[in-house]
Scaffold this motif. Structure first.
Motif, PDB file in Angstrom:
ATOM      1  N   LYS A 118       1.852   3.706  -2.668  1.00  0.00           N
ATOM      2  CA  LYS A 118       1.294   5.466  -3.117  1.00  0.00           C
ATOM      3  C   LYS A 118       2.232   6.529  -3.031  1.00  0.00           C
ATOM      4  O   LYS A 118       1.557   7.670  -3.458  1.00  0.00           O
ATOM      5  N   THR A 119       3.472   6.469  -2.373  1.00  0.00           N
ATOM      6  CA  THR A 119       4.581   7.039  -2.135  1.00  0.00           C
ATOM      7  C   THR A 119       5.450   6.902  -4.297  1.00  0.00           C
ATOM      8  O   THR A 119       5.730   7.707  -4.737  1.00  0.00           O
ATOM      9  N   GLU A 178       0.767  -1.066   0.204  1.00  0.00           N
ATOM     10  CA  GLU A 178      -0.360  -0.398   0.046  1.00  0.00           C
ATOM     11  C   GLU A 178       0.675   1.255  -0.088  1.00  0.00           C
ATOM     12  O   GLU A 178       0.653   2.378  -0.989  1.00  0.00           O
ATOM     13  N   ASN A 179       1.648   1.285   0.603  1.00  0.00           N
ATOM     14  CA  ASN A 179       2.308   2.570   0.486  1.00  0.00           C
ATOM     15  C   ASN A 179       3.783   2.824  -0.833  1.00  0.00           C
ATOM     16  O   ASN A 179       4.070   3.109  -0.993  1.00  0.00           O
TER      17      ASN A 179
END
Length: 116
Positions: A34-35, A30-31
């Motif tokens: 996002k990044t 997920e991170n």
């Protein structure tokens, strides 16, 4: 009795640890999404694909600059099939990338020849 308690603790502990690992993995993905790390990685892989030079492609296929397109295809087919039967996916992919590189060069030279 003590062995039973220890066994239960081990089973419960491994279940908790397993769930924690799965949650951490999901959070990491997920991170990364996002990044933009995932997009960047895909772009880097795409860039690496395109960096093969004609000279390197010719060396991989074992052909000269004077080789015709038919000779290139014949050499490609032989090398690709040999690696498909006997083994190395890495070498097979290199052979395929070499053919793609030379095909692009062949198409651009055909385009230049017809526009003159």
């Amino acid at each position: 009795m003590a062995a039973r308690i220890i066994a239960n603790l081990l089973v419960m502990g491994s279940g908790v640890l397993g769930r924690a690992v799965v949650q951490a993995y999901r959070k990491a993905i997920e991170n990364a999404n996002k990044t933009g790390v995932t997009k960047e990685t895909i772009q880097n892989i795409s860039r690496m694909r395109k960096t093969m030079t004609e000279a390197e492609a010719r060396q991989i296929l074992g052909i000269s600059e004077q080789s015709s397109w038919d000779e290139i295809l014949q050499k490609y087919n032989n090398l690709f099939e040999n690696n498909e039967k006997n083994g190395s996916f890495y070498l097979q992919s290199k052979v395929h990338r070499a053919k793609e590189c030379l095909e692009a060069a062949h198409q651009s030279s055909k385009g230049e020849g017809t526009s003159s």
